[in-house]
Design a protein around this motif. Structure first.
Motif, short mmCIF file in Angstrom:
data_model
loop_
_atom_site.label_atom_id
_atom_site.label_comp_id
_atom_site.label_asym_id
_atom_site.label_seq_id
_atom_site.Cartn_x
_atom_site.Cartn_y
_atom_site.Cartn_z
N PHE A 165 9.21 -53.19 -5.89
CA PHE A 165 8.39 -52.92 -7.07
C PHE A 165 9.22 -52.19 -8.13
O PHE A 165 9.15 -52.51 -9.32
CB PHE A 165 7.18 -52.08 -6.66
CG PHE A 165 6.25 -51.72 -7.78
CD1 PHE A 165 5.69 -52.69 -8.59
CD2 PHE A 165 5.92 -50.39 -8.02
CE1 PHE A 165 4.82 -52.36 -9.62
CE2 PHE A 165 5.05 -50.05 -9.04
CZ PHE A 165 4.50 -51.03 -9.85
N SER A 166 10.01 -51.23 -7.69
CA SER A 166 10.86 -50.48 -8.63
C SER A 166 11.87 -51.40 -9.31
O SER A 166 12.08 -51.31 -10.53
CB SER A 166 11.61 -49.37 -7.88
OG SER A 166 10.72 -48.48 -7.27
N GLU A 167 12.50 -52.28 -8.54
CA GLU A 167 13.49 -53.18 -9.12
C GLU A 167 12.84 -54.14 -10.12
O GLU A 167 13.43 -54.46 -11.16
CB GLU A 167 14.19 -53.96 -8.01
CG GLU A 167 15.10 -53.10 -7.15
CD GLU A 167 15.86 -53.90 -6.11
OE1 GLU A 167 15.65 -55.12 -6.02
OE2 GLU A 167 16.69 -53.31 -5.38
N ALA A 168 11.62 -54.58 -9.80
CA ALA A 168 10.91 -55.48 -10.72
C ALA A 168 10.58 -54.76 -12.03
O ALA A 168 10.74 -55.33 -13.12
CB ALA A 168 9.63 -56.00 -10.05
N LEU A 169 10.11 -53.51 -11.93
CA LEU A 169 9.81 -52.73 -13.14
C LEU A 169 11.05 -52.50 -13.98
O LEU A 169 11.02 -52.62 -15.21
CB LEU A 169 9.20 -51.39 -12.75
CG LEU A 169 7.79 -51.39 -12.16
CD1 LEU A 169 7.43 -49.99 -11.69
CD2 LEU A 169 6.78 -51.87 -13.19
N ARG A 170 12.14 -52.17 -13.31
CA ARG A 170 13.39 -51.89 -14.02
C ARG A 170 13.88 -53.13 -14.76
O ARG A 170 14.34 -53.06 -15.90
CB ARG A 170 14.44 -51.37 -13.04
CG ARG A 170 15.71 -50.85 -13.68
CD ARG A 170 16.63 -50.21 -12.65
NE ARG A 170 17.89 -49.81 -13.25
CZ ARG A 170 18.11 -48.65 -13.84
NH1 ARG A 170 17.14 -47.76 -13.91
NH2 ARG A 170 19.28 -48.36 -14.37
N ALA A 171 13.78 -54.29 -14.11
CA ALA A 171 14.21 -55.54 -14.73
C ALA A 171 13.33 -55.89 -15.93
O ALA A 171 13.82 -56.42 -16.94
CB ALA A 171 14.17 -56.67 -13.70
N GLU A 172 12.04 -55.58 -15.83
CA GLU A 172 11.10 -55.99 -16.87
C GLU A 172 11.07 -55.04 -18.07
O GLU A 172 10.93 -55.49 -19.21
CB GLU A 172 9.69 -56.10 -16.29
CG GLU A 172 8.65 -56.60 -17.27
CD GLU A 172 7.30 -56.85 -16.61
OE1 GLU A 172 6.35 -57.20 -17.33
OE2 GLU A 172 7.20 -56.69 -15.37
N TYR A 173 11.24 -53.73 -17.81
CA TYR A 173 10.97 -52.76 -18.88
C TYR A 173 12.19 -51.98 -19.36
O TYR A 173 12.07 -51.15 -20.26
CB TYR A 173 9.89 -51.78 -18.43
CG TYR A 173 8.53 -52.42 -18.28
CD1 TYR A 173 7.77 -52.74 -19.40
CD2 TYR A 173 8.02 -52.71 -17.02
CE1 TYR A 173 6.53 -53.35 -19.27
CE2 TYR A 173 6.78 -53.31 -16.88
CZ TYR A 173 6.04 -53.63 -18.00
OH TYR A 173 4.82 -54.23 -17.87
N SER A 174 13.36 -52.22 -18.80
CA SER A 174 14.55 -51.47 -19.22
C SER A 174 14.83 -51.63 -20.71
O SER A 174 15.20 -50.68 -21.39
CB SER A 174 15.77 -51.92 -18.41
OG SER A 174 15.73 -51.36 -17.12
N ARG A 175 14.65 -52.84 -21.22
CA ARG A 175 14.92 -53.09 -22.65
C ARG A 175 13.96 -52.32 -23.56
O ARG A 175 14.24 -52.12 -24.72
CB ARG A 175 14.82 -54.59 -22.95
CG ARG A 175 15.96 -55.42 -22.37
CD ARG A 175 15.91 -56.85 -22.90
NE ARG A 175 16.98 -57.66 -22.33
CZ ARG A 175 16.84 -58.37 -21.21
NH1 ARG A 175 15.69 -58.38 -20.57
NH2 ARG A 175 17.85 -59.09 -20.75
#
Length: 294
Positions: A165-175
């Motif tokens: 879940f953390s990796e998915a959030l990081r990929a989606e919202y880092s920008r």
């Protein structure tokens, strides 16, 4: 994140252990806190100590296995502040024992607290987090979210899920400027193991030796550093590093360890299964003889 001073944070499981130490470290950095836990006595103590560090501190009882209580807590935070800058999903529980002995209720309880609660908490707070100039989500997972052992399958499933879940959030919202860190410590000197239910009759959940463990203070310091550096994965403790690199460089070694003694046990099981019908037949004959004699 450039600076923590003046930020506002929500921390779950703040009454003791890692959650308490993260709360105190955030308070020392000048962060205002909203703390959640079911241990009201421990929570009050954390609030008092954090307040002495100069932070504004609020708290609320919250059973994370109850979705409505999570929604109520989120609403209380937004009513008080209107937003938060940092979300720390720390609360967690464990269960020790053979997987086949776990009931559906035990699975539901553990997954609700360790995985579904962080997902719900994050989902309900994401709109305010992504609209802040700087915001950060910390999910406290475990080395068990990267490397599997035995008799902790439900705990490991929840931590693997939290890491994903953390990796998915990081990929989606880092920008969009949202930082996401997953903290993966090895064993820590908390009461997680002592309070974990055990599925083996007349036994207690084993507690790791202290020489193998990190302290909650070390985990908290690493967590603060991860927030500042926007570090995606943060390992804590030499044992966590050892398991992490063995899994990646020599995964066969861990698999071999899990299979150690397998041939001997399978041979013994085959003998027991082979003897089973013979014993049942002998018992039936003895019962029949007693019936005829009567």
């Amino acid at each position: 994140m450039q600076s923590l001073c003046g930020k506002r944070a929500l921390v779950t499981g703040a009454a003791a252990g890692i959650g308490r130490e993260i709360s105190l470290q955030l308070a020392a950095e000048g962060v205002d806190l909203f703390l959640l836990d079911i241990d009201e006595s421990g929570l009050a103590d954390t609030v008092e100590t954090a307040s002495l560090l100069g932070s504004q501190v609020f708290s609320q009882y919250c059973d994370l296995s109850e979705p409505q209580q999570i929604t109520n807590a989120v609403q209380a935070v937004l009513d008080e502040w209107g937003y938060i800058d940092i979300l720390v999903n720390n609360a967690g529980v464990a269960f020790y024992g053979p997987t086949h002995t776990m009931t559906a209720a035990q699975w539901d309880w553990l997954l609700a607290i360790n995985l579904l609660a962080p997902i719900q908490m994050t989902r309900e707070l994401l709109p305010t987090l992504i609209n802040r100039p700087e915001a950060h989500i910390v999910n406290v997972s475990s080395i068990c979210g990267l490397v599997s052992g035995s008799r902790f399958s439900a705990y490991q499933v929840s931590k693997f899920g939290l890491l994903g879940f953390s990796e998915a959030l990081r990929a989606e919202y880092s920008r969009q400027g949202l930082g996401v860190s997953t903290i993966c410590p090895g064993p820590v000197t908390t009461r997680l193991f002592e309070t974990a239910p055990c599925g083996r009759a007349d036994k207690k959940t084993p507690v790791p030796p202290r020489w193998l463990c990190s302290t909650p203070e070390v985990v908290a310091l690493k967590t603060i550093k991860a927030i500042y550096q926007d570090k995606g994965l943060c390992l804590v403790g030499w044992f966590a590093y050892l398991l992490y690199y063995v899994k990646r460089l020599a995964p066969w070694a861990l698999d071999l360890a899990h299979r150690f003694g397998r041939h001997k046990r399978m041979k013994k099981k085959a003998e027991q299964l082979k003897q089973g019908p013979v014993l049942q037949t002998a018992e039936k004959r003895a019962t029949d003889s007693q019936s005829n004699a009567a």
